[in-house]
Structures are given as structure tokens and as C-alpha cells.
Design an enzyme around this catalytic site. Structure first.
Site, PDB file in Angstrom:
ATOM      1  N   ASP A 261     -17.218  48.573  -2.700  1.00 35.81           N
ATOM      2  CA  ASP A 261     -15.530  48.382  -2.404  1.00 35.81           C
ATOM      3  C   ASP A 261     -14.868  48.364  -3.730  1.00 35.81           C
ATOM      4  OD1 ASP A 261     -13.625  46.428  -0.057  1.00 35.81           O
ATOM      5  OD2 ASP A 261     -13.397  47.948  -1.610  1.00 35.81           O
TER       6      ASP A 261
ATOM      7  N   HIS B 125     -12.967  47.960   9.260  1.00 34.81           N
ATOM      8  CA  HIS B 125     -12.882  46.657   8.392  1.00 34.81           C
ATOM      9  C   HIS B 125     -13.517  45.367   9.420  1.00 34.81           C
ATOM     10  CE1 HIS B 125     -10.226  43.808   6.447  1.00 34.81           C
ATOM     11  NE2 HIS B 125     -11.029  43.846   5.915  1.00 34.81           N
TER      12      HIS B 125
ATOM     13  N   GLU C  55      -8.593  50.046   5.521  1.00 39.28           N
ATOM     14  CA  GLU C  55      -8.459  48.567   6.034  1.00 39.28           C
ATOM     15  C   GLU C  55      -7.107  48.036   5.943  1.00 39.28           C
ATOM     16  OE1 GLU C  55     -11.359  46.582   3.394  1.00 39.28           O
ATOM     17  OE2 GLU C  55      -9.709  45.397   2.732  1.00 39.28           O
TER      18      GLU C  55
ATOM     19  N   TRP D  73      -4.934  43.814  -6.280  1.00 45.51           N
ATOM     20  CA  TRP D  73      -6.070  42.890  -6.179  1.00 45.51           C
ATOM     21  C   TRP D  73      -7.247  43.476  -5.372  1.00 45.51           C
ATOM     22  CZ3 TRP D  73      -8.053  40.370  -1.633  1.00 45.51           C
ATOM     23  CH2 TRP D  73      -9.079  39.594  -1.921  1.00 45.51           C
TER      24      TRP D  73
ATOM     25  N   HIS E 243     -22.286  41.679   3.308  1.00 47.33           N
ATOM     26  CA  HIS E 243     -21.484  41.693   1.957  1.00 47.33           C
ATOM     27  C   HIS E 243     -22.393  40.851   0.933  1.00 47.33           C
ATOM     28  CE1 HIS E 243     -16.882  42.272   2.705  1.00 47.33           C
ATOM     29  NE2 HIS E 243     -17.784  43.148   3.133  1.00 47.33           N
TER      30      HIS E 243
ATOM     31  N   GLU F 134     -15.253  52.525  -1.544  1.00 46.21           N
ATOM     32  CA  GLU F 134     -14.248  52.125  -0.483  1.00 46.21           C
ATOM     33  C   GLU F 134     -12.899  51.912  -1.258  1.00 46.21           C
ATOM     34  OE1 GLU F 134     -15.288  48.773   1.773  1.00 46.21           O
ATOM     35  OE2 GLU F 134     -13.274  48.028   1.951  1.00 46.21           O
TER      36      GLU F 134
ATOM     37  N   ASP G 158     -11.601  37.435   7.816  1.00 47.78           N
ATOM     38  CA  ASP G 158     -10.231  37.093   8.084  1.00 47.78           C
ATOM     39  C   ASP G 158      -9.819  37.953   9.531  1.00 47.78           C
ATOM     40  OD1 ASP G 158     -10.421  38.864   5.691  1.00 47.78           O
ATOM     41  OD2 ASP G 158      -8.463  39.599   6.386  1.00 47.78           O
TER      42      ASP G 158
ATOM     43  N   ARG H  42     -23.280  45.985   1.261  1.00 47.63           N
ATOM     44  CA  ARG H  42     -22.196  46.025   0.295  1.00 47.63           C
ATOM     45  C   ARG H  42     -22.571  45.257  -1.009  1.00 47.63           C
ATOM     46  NH1 ARG H  42     -16.047  44.333   0.096  1.00 47.63           N
ATOM     47  NH2 ARG H  42     -16.908  42.625  -0.996  1.00 47.63           N
TER      48      ARG H  42
ATOM     49  N   ASN I  63      -3.947  38.412   7.122  1.00 49.45           N
ATOM     50  CA  ASN I  63      -4.278  37.122   6.226  1.00 49.45           C
ATOM     51  C   ASN I  63      -3.154  37.184   5.069  1.00 49.45           C
ATOM     52  OD1 ASN I  63      -5.867  35.669   4.485  1.00 49.45           O
ATOM     53  ND2 ASN I  63      -7.482  37.089   4.096  1.00 49.45           N
TER      54      ASN I  63
ATOM     55  N   GLU J 282     -18.280  47.012   9.582  1.00 54.53           N
ATOM     56  CA  GLU J 282     -18.367  45.737   8.540  1.00 54.53           C
ATOM     57  C   GLU J 282     -18.396  44.272   9.337  1.00 54.53           C
ATOM     58  OE1 GLU J 282     -15.057  45.360   6.358  1.00 54.53           O
ATOM     59  OE2 GLU J 282     -15.793  43.638   5.197  1.00 54.53           O
TER      60      GLU J 282
ATOM     61  N   TYR K 247     -12.421  40.631  -8.588  1.00 55.69           N
ATOM     62  CA  TYR K 247     -12.841  40.712  -7.169  1.00 55.69           C
ATOM     63  C   TYR K 247     -14.460  40.745  -7.108  1.00 55.69           C
ATOM     64  CZ  TYR K 247     -13.308  42.429  -2.481  1.00 55.69           C
ATOM     65  OH  TYR K 247     -13.612  42.576  -1.055  1.00 55.69           O
TER      66      TYR K 247
ATOM     67  N   ARG L 184     -11.458  53.267   7.955  1.00 54.43           N
ATOM     68  CA  ARG L 184     -11.712  51.830   8.072  1.00 54.43           C
ATOM     69  C   ARG L 184     -10.436  50.897   8.949  1.00 54.43           C
ATOM     70  NH1 ARG L 184     -14.801  48.762   5.969  1.00 54.43           N
ATOM     71  NH2 ARG L 184     -13.621  47.213   5.052  1.00 54.43           N
TER      72      ARG L 184
ATOM     73  N   HIS M 281     -11.778  48.552  -4.065  1.00 55.62           N
ATOM     74  CA  HIS M 281     -10.630  47.628  -3.722  1.00 55.62           C
ATOM     75  C   HIS M 281      -9.228  48.036  -4.497  1.00 55.62           C
ATOM     76  CE1 HIS M 281      -9.238  43.645  -2.142  1.00 55.62           C
ATOM     77  NE2 HIS M 281     -10.473  44.007  -1.441  1.00 55.62           N
TER      78      HIS M 281
HETATM   79  C1  CS2 Z   1     -12.518  43.522   1.765  1.00 54.72           C
HETATM   80  C2  CS2 Z   1     -11.697  42.367   2.591  1.00 54.72           C
HETATM   81  O1  CS2 Z   1     -13.952  43.454   3.462  1.00 54.72           O
HETATM   82  C3  CS2 Z   1     -13.472  44.370   2.708  1.00 54.72           C
HETATM   83  O2  CS2 Z   1     -13.756  45.279   2.485  1.00 54.72           O
HETATM   84  O3  CS2 Z   1     -11.671  44.284   1.218  1.00 54.72           O
HETATM   85  O4  CS2 Z   1     -12.504  41.321   2.486  1.00 54.72           O
HETATM   86  C4  CS2 Z   1     -10.269  42.229   2.290  1.00 54.72           C
HETATM   87  O5  CS2 Z   1     -10.459  41.750   0.812  1.00 54.72           O
HETATM   88  C5  CS2 Z   1      -9.835  41.176   2.790  1.00 54.72           C
HETATM   89  O6  CS2 Z   1     -10.138  41.422   4.374  1.00 54.72           O
HETATM   90  C6  CS2 Z   1      -8.412  40.769   2.675  1.00 54.72           C
HETATM   91  O7  CS2 Z   1      -7.832  39.916   3.666  1.00 54.72           O
HETATM   92 MG    MG Z   2     -12.315  46.624   1.513  1.00 49.47          MG
END
Ligand code: CS2
Ligand code: MG
Length: 403
Positions: free
Chosen positions: A211, A313, A263, A403, A123, A237, A317, A148, A38, A340, A160, A284, A213
Site C-alpha cells: 500500500d 477495503h 478505499e 498520510w 496485513h 495500492e 475501522d 500485504r 474513521n 482485505e 505509515y 477498492r 497510501h
Molecule cells: C489502509 C487502511 O487497509 C488499508 O489499505 O489504507 O488501513 C487505512 O489507512 C484506514 O482504513 C484508514 O482509516
Molecule cells: Mg489502503
């Protein structure tokens, strides 16, 4: 000998950008692999087209392990998301071919089913707390037993997780990275409260995931984990950037909240300390960014020695090809944790037609040979690539942040 006769790299954008590898053997068997990274898609496409494909033509398609070593050691330069995503796509395509050749689903080649289906989590998100809580309810009504929960932060622009309930995750819609805000103090104040609101509304009979992040320091992550312990999260996460694997020792000293990481990592060496020191509970790393089925099964086998379970993960994407490969591992490994599952847009399925099926918060795999995914190349041509980026985050003073 069934050799690799051609390898095509297909870049398309049915709902979002994907890079797909198509390997065709001299016997006419076709295998598919996901090479999507991504925000850096064309880097992988070029790595494959310019450097990998010439080395593949004429190779014995059955020698998956040797090809993996050839592409990994042969590159000389080790690891990294571009290299490991490229290797992953070739690897998965060769496993797809091997299954088709044996007339068996890939999971049979990996030792057969250890469970009937695969537990997944959805999600739930929302622009504010009420929207997010309603979205959790939507997933529970769909039969999910693991959800989540993310939402934005009051006073922090586009933090986020704050996107319309039910919309498919696509972080950036501009031609340049969207600049979002971040404030860890606000997060530490607000996130435990919004997760508590979920528990208050729906109780404890489902698994609640969150998450972080990558945004906290280890000490902040320890504080966060401690503050949500009575909410009994299934996991927190990416609580802190995991390049600093040792930092997780501090988190472990402060909280028993389970931790999931991986991830953004792409090799067994990136998670080796996390696993062998039992600093995490779920790993992950994904089949499409961590070297494919061949390498991810090594990571899961190492993890099994240390009571670490899988939590692959599976955001949008990662293409349906990637999810089908992940599911083949999920259903066979002894230390499966959870998968996920973010539903791809209907338009994505105009190109990628997977055989797996979601029902009541679990996924049932196809018994078709290989990965059971069809890719419509003609349809793919209707969706040309358009450059997009993941967002960036800045603190209030302008400092560039994770991010
Ligand atoms: C996120 C993702 O799904 C998750 O756990 O961390 O959506 C992540 O932000 C994206 O895959 C980034 O491309
Ligand atoms: Mg994540």
C-alpha cells in the site's frame, strides 16, 4: 406492507469507534448497517439522526432501490464520504432485513455463490524490516496465500505501516491527530528493497501486496512501479491521490505493476475514468463508504466490463457488519479479486458477533438469513465513544502531506 418503524444510530468504541445503524420494521425484523467513518464518526451519526432517520420512518422496508435514490437524489448535494457512508448503512441494513424476511443469506438475494469461499489478504507490518518479514512469515504460517507488507522508513519518524507486528491497526491514540513524518525519496530508496527482502525470504509462491497510501506523484508512482516489477506484486495500492484520475495514465505508461485504488472514494463517478480507461486493475471502494450493497454492485458491474476486479477495503475501522456485507458481494460477483481482512480485536467481538469464519487465508460465509451478524446493544453501552483522529503526515520542512 412491512414498514420502517424505527432507526437507531449506535455509537460505541469496543477497541475503536464504530457507528452502527439498526433498522426495525413494523413486523419486528431488525437489520444492521455500518456507518463508521474513521476520524469523522459523529458527522455521520448526526447526518443520520438529524436528517435521514426522520425521512425513513413509515417507508416500505422492501424498497431498497427507491430508498437509495430517495436518500441520494433527495439530499440534492451529491456524493462525499459522510453522505455515502450514511446511505450505505441504511442500504446494508435494508438488505439484512430483506434476507431475514426471505429467510435467505444476502448472497442468495444477489444471485448465489460464484465460489465456495472468499480469498483474503492479511496485513504484515513491523517497526523495522526484520519485524515485518517475520510478520509476513506469521501470516504464511496461518495459511494466508496473500499478504500485504508494510514497514516504516529509516530516518522518517512513524512513517505509515511501522507498527508492532500483529497489532491491530489503530492509527491514532491521541485526542488530536498524531503528526507523523514522510519522505518520498527515502520511500523510493527503501521500499523496493524491503519488498525484495520479503521475496528473498519467502519466494514467489504467494501474493505480495503493498500500500503506497496516496503519497507519490504520478511520475514517482511510475518509477516505483517499474522498480518493483520483478517482485511481481499482486498490486501497488493508492500510488497517487486518486482525485486526479487522469494521473494514472502516466503510471500506466511507465509500469505494468498492477494498481488498486478506491478505499477513500465513495461513488461510481469517482472511479469511472479509472475503470473505463482501464487505469487500474482492482477497485477498492468499500460497501460502507460507497453507498452500500446497492451502489457497490453497480461499481463492480461497471468494473467487470473493463476487466477490473474487486479488492474491497476491509481494515479494522470497517465493522464486522461491513465485512459481512462485503463478503456477500465478494462471493457472488464474477470479477472478484480479493478481500482485505484485518482481524478485529476480541473486544470488538463482544459487541459484533459475525457468522463468517477465517480459515487458511480464506473466509467462509454464514448461511444465516441476512448478513448473519448479531450486535449486542447492551455490550455496546460498556464502550462509550472517544474522539480519535487518523494521523497526519508532514515532510521534513513541515509541509503537510498525504498520510
Ligand atoms: C489502509 C487502511 O487497509 C488499508 O489499505 O489504507 O488501513 C487505512 O489507512 C484506514 O482504513 C484508514 O482509516
Ligand atoms: Mg489502503
Amino acid at each position: 406492507m412491512d414498514t420502517i418503524a424505527r432507526c437507531d444510530v449506535i455509537v460505541c468504541s469496543p477497541g475503536r469507534n464504530f457507528v452502527t445503524v439498526k433498522i426495525t420494521t413494523s413486523d419486528g425484523i431488525v437489520g444492521w448497517g455500518d456507518a463508521t467513518l474513521n476520524g469523522r464518526e459523529l458527522a455521520v451519526a448526526s447526518y443520520l439522526t438529524e436528517h435521514v432517520v426522520p425521512c425513513l420512518i413509515g417507508r416500505d422496508a422492501s424498497r431498497i432501490g427507491d430508498t437509495w435514490q430517495y436518500l441520494y437524489r433527495g439530499a440534492y448535494w451529491r456524493r462525499g464520504p459522510v453522505t455515502m457512508t450514511a446511505i450505505a448503512a441504511v442500504d446494508v441494513a435494508l438488505w439484512d432485513i430483506k434476507g431475514k424476511r426471505a429467510n435467505l443469506p444476502v448472497y442468495e438475494l444477489l444471485g448465489g455463490k460464484a465460489r465456495e469461499n472468499v480469498l483474503v489478504y492479511g496485513h504484515a507490518a513491523g517497526g523495522d524490516l526484520a519485524e515485518m518479514v517475520d510478520d509476513v512469515g506469521r501470516f504464511l504460517d496461518l495459511g494466508f496465500t496473500a499478504v500485504r507488507a508494510q514497514t516504516g522508513l529509516v530516518g522518517v519518524p512513524q512513517a505509515y505501516g511501522a507498527h508492532a507486528a500483529g497489532s491491530t491497526y489503530d492509527p491514532a491514540d491521541g485526542s488530536l491527530p498524531t503528526e507523523t513524518g514522510w519522505d518520498t525519496r527515502a520511500y523510493l530508496d527503501q521500499a523496493p528493497a524491503y519488498l525484495a527482502a520479503v521475496r528473498e525470504r519467502f519466494g514467489f509462491d504467494f501474493d505480495l501486496l503493498h500500500d503506497c497510501h496516496h503519497r507519490m506523484t504520478p511520475n514517482e508512482a511510475g518509477r516505483f512501479g517499474r522498480s518493483v516489477e520483478e517482485l511481481k506484486l499482486f498490486w501497488m495500492e493508492d500510488p497517487t491521490p486518486a482525485e486526479n484520475q487522469e494521473g494514472f495514465r502516466l503510471i500506466r505508461q511507465r509500469t505494468s505493476t498492477p494498481i488498486a485504488v478506491g478505499e477513500v472514494l465513495n461513488s461510481i463517478w469517482d472511479v469511472q475514468t479509472l475503470i473505463t480507461e482501464q487505469l487500474i486493475d482492482y477497485v477498492r471502494t468499500s460497501v460502507s463508504h460507497a453507498g452500500g450493497i446497492t451502489h457497490l454492485r453497480r461499481i463492480f458491474d461497471l468494473a467487470a466490463l473493463y476487466h477490473v476486479r474487486s479488492g474491497s477495503h476491509g481494515a479494522t475501522d470497517l465493522s464486522p457488519v461491513s465485512l459481512a456485507a462485503a463478503l456477500a458481494l465478494d462471493i457472488t460477483i464474477p470479477n472478484f479479486g480479493i478481500q482485505e481482512y484485518m482481524a478485529h480485536l476480541p473486544v470488538t467481538h463482544e459487541v459484533f458477533r459475525p457468522g463468517y469464519r477465517l480459515e487458511g487465508g480464506r473466509v467462509w460465509l454464514s448461511d444465516a438469513p441476512g448478513l448473519g451478524v448479531e450486535v449486542d446493544e447492551e455490550a455496546a453501552k460498556k464502550f462509550p465513544y472517544e474522539r480519535k483522529y487518523l494521523p497526519v503526515a508532514r515532510l521534513a520542512d513541515g509541509t503537510l502531506w498525504d498520510w
